[in-house]
Design a protein around this motif. Structure first.
Motif, PDB file in Angstrom:
ATOM      1  N   LEU A   1       0.835  -1.192   0.000  1.00  0.00           N
ATOM      2  CA  LEU A   1       0.000   0.000   0.000  1.00  0.00           C
ATOM      3  C   LEU A   1       0.871   1.243   0.000  1.00  0.00           C
ATOM      4  O   LEU A   1       1.994   1.229   0.516  1.00  0.00           O
ATOM      5  CB  LEU A   1      -0.902   0.032   1.243  1.00  0.00           C
ATOM      6  N   GLY A   2       0.318   2.318  -0.554  1.00  0.00           N
ATOM      7  CA  GLY A   2       0.975   3.609  -0.494  1.00  0.00           C
ATOM      8  C   GLY A   2       0.374   4.448   0.618  1.00  0.00           C
ATOM      9  O   GLY A   2      -0.399   3.957   1.444  1.00  0.00           O
ATOM     10  N   GLY A   3       0.732   5.721   0.629  1.00  0.00           N
ATOM     11  CA  GLY A   3       0.291   6.598   1.710  1.00  0.00           C
ATOM     12  C   GLY A   3      -0.629   7.696   1.248  1.00  0.00           C
ATOM     13  O   GLY A   3      -0.318   8.424   0.298  1.00  0.00           O
ATOM     14  N   GLY A   4      -1.755   7.827   1.918  1.00  0.00           N
ATOM     15  CA  GLY A   4      -2.693   8.902   1.640  1.00  0.00           C
ATOM     16  C   GLY A   4      -3.423   9.284   2.910  1.00  0.00           C
ATOM     17  O   GLY A   4      -3.326   8.597   3.933  1.00  0.00           O
ATOM     18  N   LYS A   5      -4.156  10.369   2.859  1.00  0.00           N
ATOM     19  CA  LYS A   5      -4.941  10.812   4.009  1.00  0.00           C
ATOM     20  C   LYS A   5      -5.955  11.832   3.519  1.00  0.00           C
ATOM     21  O   LYS A   5      -5.762  12.479   2.486  1.00  0.00           O
ATOM     22  CB  LYS A   5      -4.042  11.449   5.069  1.00  0.00           C
ATOM     23  N   ALA A   6      -7.016  11.992   4.294  1.00  0.00           N
ATOM     24  CA  ALA A   6      -8.005  13.023   3.987  1.00  0.00           C
ATOM     25  C   ALA A   6      -8.393  13.731   5.274  1.00  0.00           C
ATOM     26  O   ALA A   6      -8.411  13.124   6.350  1.00  0.00           O
ATOM     27  CB  ALA A   6      -9.233  12.409   3.335  1.00  0.00           C
ATOM     28  N   VAL A   7      -8.688  15.013   5.165  1.00  0.00           N
ATOM     29  CA  VAL A   7      -9.229  15.758   6.295  1.00  0.00           C
ATOM     30  C   VAL A   7     -10.519  16.431   5.864  1.00  0.00           C
ATOM     31  O   VAL A   7     -10.620  16.960   4.755  1.00  0.00           O
ATOM     32  CB  VAL A   7      -8.228  16.810   6.836  1.00  0.00           C
ATOM     33  N   LEU A   8     -11.505  16.373   6.739  1.00  0.00           N
ATOM     34  CA  LEU A   8     -12.747  17.104   6.561  1.00  0.00           C
ATOM     35  C   LEU A   8     -12.728  18.241   7.569  1.00  0.00           C
ATOM     36  O   LEU A   8     -12.489  18.017   8.761  1.00  0.00           O
ATOM     37  CB  LEU A   8     -13.964  16.200   6.797  1.00  0.00           C
ATOM     38  N   ILE A   9     -12.960  19.439   7.106  1.00  0.00           N
ATOM     39  CA  ILE A   9     -12.815  20.626   7.957  1.00  0.00           C
ATOM     40  C   ILE A   9     -14.143  20.956   8.624  1.00  0.00           C
ATOM     41  O   ILE A   9     -15.151  21.177   7.961  1.00  0.00           O
ATOM     42  CB  ILE A   9     -12.320  21.826   7.126  1.00  0.00           C
ATOM     43  N   GLY A  10     -14.133  20.978   9.960  1.00  0.00           N
ATOM     44  CA  GLY A  10     -15.340  21.305  10.715  1.00  0.00           C
ATOM     45  C   GLY A  10     -15.455  20.455  11.962  1.00  0.00           C
ATOM     46  O   GLY A  10     -14.763  19.450  12.126  1.00  0.00           O
ATOM     47  N   ASP A  11     -16.335  20.861  12.846  1.00  0.00           N
ATOM     48  CA  ASP A  11     -16.597  20.107  14.071  1.00  0.00           C
ATOM     49  C   ASP A  11     -17.579  18.985  13.738  1.00  0.00           C
ATOM     50  O   ASP A  11     -18.735  19.248  13.402  1.00  0.00           O
ATOM     51  CB  ASP A  11     -17.201  21.039  15.126  1.00  0.00           C
ATOM     52  N   PRO A  12     -17.133  17.719  13.837  1.00  0.00           N
ATOM     53  CA  PRO A  12     -18.036  16.627  13.464  1.00  0.00           C
ATOM     54  C   PRO A  12     -19.314  16.582  14.292  1.00  0.00           C
ATOM     55  O   PRO A  12     -20.352  16.134  13.805  1.00  0.00           O
ATOM     56  CB  PRO A  12     -17.176  15.371  13.679  1.00  0.00           C
ATOM     57  N   ASP A  13     -19.257  17.058  15.537  1.00  0.00           N
ATOM     58  CA  ASP A  13     -20.459  17.070  16.377  1.00  0.00           C
ATOM     59  C   ASP A  13     -21.478  18.090  15.894  1.00  0.00           C
ATOM     60  O   ASP A  13     -22.664  18.002  16.241  1.00  0.00           O
ATOM     61  CB  ASP A  13     -20.091  17.383  17.830  1.00  0.00           C
ATOM     62  N   GLN A  14     -21.007  19.032  15.078  1.00  0.00           N
ATOM     63  CA  GLN A  14     -21.891  20.099  14.623  1.00  0.00           C
ATOM     64  C   GLN A  14     -22.308  19.969  13.157  1.00  0.00           C
ATOM     65  O   GLN A  14     -23.453  20.278  12.802  1.00  0.00           O
ATOM     66  CB  GLN A  14     -21.206  21.466  14.828  1.00  0.00           C
ATOM     67  N   VAL A  15     -21.400  19.507  12.301  1.00  0.00           N
ATOM     68  CA  VAL A  15     -21.670  19.586  10.861  1.00  0.00           C
ATOM     69  C   VAL A  15     -21.705  18.240  10.149  1.00  0.00           C
ATOM     70  O   VAL A  15     -22.093  18.176   8.979  1.00  0.00           O
ATOM     71  CB  VAL A  15     -20.631  20.503  10.155  1.00  0.00           C
ATOM     72  N   LYS A  16     -21.320  17.161  10.839  1.00  0.00           N
ATOM     73  CA  LYS A  16     -21.303  15.857  10.164  1.00  0.00           C
ATOM     74  C   LYS A  16     -22.725  15.356   9.930  1.00  0.00           C
ATOM     75  O   LYS A  16     -23.508  15.225  10.862  1.00  0.00           O
ATOM     76  CB  LYS A  16     -20.497  14.842  10.971  1.00  0.00           C
ATOM     77  N   THR A  17     -23.029  15.041   8.688  1.00  0.00           N
ATOM     78  CA  THR A  17     -24.330  14.491   8.315  1.00  0.00           C
ATOM     79  C   THR A  17     -24.126  13.365   7.308  1.00  0.00           C
ATOM     80  O   THR A  17     -23.085  13.304   6.634  1.00  0.00           O
ATOM     81  CB  THR A  17     -25.227  15.556   7.668  1.00  0.00           C
ATOM     82  N   PRO A  18     -25.110  12.475   7.155  1.00  0.00           N
ATOM     83  CA  PRO A  18     -25.005  11.449   6.122  1.00  0.00           C
ATOM     84  C   PRO A  18     -24.817  12.034   4.729  1.00  0.00           C
ATOM     85  O   PRO A  18     -24.034  11.499   3.935  1.00  0.00           O
ATOM     86  CB  PRO A  18     -26.330  10.691   6.251  1.00  0.00           C
ATOM     87  N   ALA A  19     -25.507  13.118   4.438  1.00  0.00           N
ATOM     88  CA  ALA A  19     -25.395  13.725   3.106  1.00  0.00           C
ATOM     89  C   ALA A  19     -23.980  14.233   2.857  1.00  0.00           C
ATOM     90  O   ALA A  19     -23.433  14.090   1.751  1.00  0.00           O
ATOM     91  CB  ALA A  19     -26.400  14.860   2.960  1.00  0.00           C
TER      92      ALA A  19
END
Length: 365
Positions: free
Chosen positions: A93-111
Motif C-alpha cells: 500500500l501507499g500513503g494517503g490521508k483526507a481531512v474534513l474541515i469542521g466540528d463533526p459534532d456540529q456539521v457531520k451528516t449522512p449527506a
C-alpha cells in the motif's frame, strides 16, 4: 488586472503544497485534491503522498481546524506518514490521508459523508479511505454508499470494524520491544506508564498495560473519556498532565507534536512510544531525545496496527493472520533499535532507512 511578484510574495507567506521547508528531504506528494460541496457544507482535502507500493490508503480525519492552512499542513504530514507506515509494515500500500474541515459534532451528516464518498470515487481507487479522528466505522458505511474504495466498515457491512483495538495492540508490542532494549526485560510489571489521550486507542492500550502489570496514569482533555477509564480501571490514576511527571514510559495517544524542545528537557521518561501521529514538533527534537538518553519509537511504526488490519481486509486475510502480522510490529521496532545502537544513528533515521530500502527496491525496473 495584473499583480506584481512583490505583491504576491507579500500575500502568500505561509507554506502551501509545493516546496515546503518541513519536507525538504522527502519525496514530494503525488496529488492533492481540494473538495467542496456547497449543498452539504463539505470542505475536504485528500492528499496522496505515494502510490509506489500500491494504492494510497489512509483514514479520514474530521476536525475543526483553526484555518485552511492548518488543515493542509496536517493532511500533508499525515499522508506522508502513511507512506512510511505502510512501507515499514511490509504492506502493498501507499500513503494517503483526507481531512474534513469542521466540528463533526456540529456539521457531520449522512449527506456530507456521501458527498465526500463521491469525491473519493473520482480518484478511481488511487486512494482508499478508512476511519480516523472524528470518524467511525458507521461513517465508513455511509461513505461506502457512494464509493467502494473504503475499508474499516462495520462487520455488518462486510468490513473489519473499528481498528482501534489492533492499533493499541501494535503500540503495546512496540512498548514491550522498547522495554527489552532499554531495561533488558520485556516484563512491564511495575513500570510507570503515562498515557496521554484516552480515546479509542488510548483506552484499549490502558487495558493491555494494566493486564501486563504496569502502573498507569492517564490524562485527557475530555472529561467523559477520563471518567470512562476511571470506571473501567479503578486503579488507573488520573492527572492533568503526564508528559512531565515521574514515569518510565510516555505514551502519547492524542494529537501530535507534543515532543518539543521544552517538553523533552523536562521529561523523566526513558521510553516514548504511543499511537499519536507526528509526535515530534520538529525533526531536530529527536537529537535532543538522544542527548537525554530517551528512546523514542517512531510513531509511524508503533501505530501501524490499524493499517495492518484494514490491509488484511483488502487482502481477505483472517483475523488470526492479521493479529500475527500486528505482532511483527514489535519485531520491526527491535530491528530499528538494534540498528540505531549498532550504527549510531537516530531511531527515526534507522526506521526511514528501512522504508527507503523497500521503496527503492520496488521502484527498481
Amino acid at each position: 488586472m495584473t499583480t506584481d511578484t512583490a505583491e504576491l510574495t507579500a500575500i502568500d507567506t505561509s507554506p502551501g503544497v509545493f516546496d515546503r521547508p518541513d519536507f525538504a528531504d522527502d519525496v514530494p506528494h503525488e496529488q492533492v485534491v481540494f473538495c467542496r460541496d456547497p449543498k452539504t457544507g463539505l470542505k475536504a482535502i485528500i492528499a496522496l503522498h505515494s502510490t509506489t507500493l500500491g494504492p494510497a490508503l489512509g483514514g479520514t480525519r474530521f476536525y475543526p481546524y483553526r484555518d485552511e492552512q492548518a488543515a493542509v499542513t496536517d493532511v500533508l504530514r499525515l499522508s506522508r506518514g502513511m507512506t512510511y507506515k505502510a512501507a515499514a509494515a511490509g504492506l502493498h500500500l501507499g500513503g494517503g490521508k483526507a481531512v474534513l474541515i469542521g466540528d463533526p459534532d456540529q456539521v457531520k451528516t449522512p449527506a456530507l459523508l456521501e458527498a465526500y464518498g463521491r469525491f473519493v470515487d473520482t480518484l478511481g481507487g488511487r486512494y482508499i479511505t478508512a476511519g480516523d479522528v472524528g470518524t467511525t466505522s458507521d461513517d465508513m458505511d455511509i461513505i461506502g454508499r457512494t464509493t467502494r474504495h473504503v475499508v474499516a466498515r462495520t462487520p455488518a457491512a462486510g468490513g473489519s470494524g473499528d481498528s482501534a483495538p489492533l492499533t493499541a495492540q501494535g503500540v503495546f508490542y512496540s512498548i514491550v520491544a522498547a522495554a527489552e532494549s532499554v531495561w533488558g526485560s520485556n516484563d512491564l510489571t511495575g513500570r510507570r506508564v503515562g498515557v496521554e489521550g484516552t480515546g479509542k486507542v488510548g483506552y484499549n492500550l490502558i487495558a493491555l498495560l494494566t493486564e501486563a502489570g504496569a502502573t498507569v496514569t492517564a490524562t485527557d482533555v475530555n472529561a467523559a473519556a477520563l471518567q470512562r477509564v476511571s470506571t473501567a480501571f479503578p486503579h488507573v490514576a488520573v492527572a492533568d498532565t503526564v508528559i512531565d511527571t515521574d514515569i518510565d514510559i510516555y505514551a502519547p495517544c492524542a494529537m501530535g507534536a507534543t515532543l518539543t524542545d521544552a517538553t523533552v528537557r523536562t521529561m523523566d521518561a526513558a521510553v516514548i512510544c504511543g499511537a499519536a501521529n507526528n509526535q515530534l514538533a520538529q525533526p531536530a527534537v529527536e537529537e535532543l531525545l538522544r542527548e537525554r538518553g530517551i528512546v523514542w519509537v517512531p510513531d509511524f511504526v508503533s501505530n501501524s496496527g490499524g493499517l495492518i488490519q484494514v490491509a488484511g481486509e483488502i487482502e481477505n486475510k483472517s483475523r488470526d493472520e492479521v493479529r500475527a502480522q500486528v505482532e511483527q510490529v514489535g519485531v520491526t521496532v527491535s530491528r530499528i533499535l538494534e540498528r540505531q545502537h549498532e550504527q549510531g544513528v537516530l531511531a527515526g533515521q534507522a526506521a526511514h532507512a528501512i522504508v527507503r530500502e523497500r521503496l527503492g527496491a520496488v521502484a527498481q525496473p
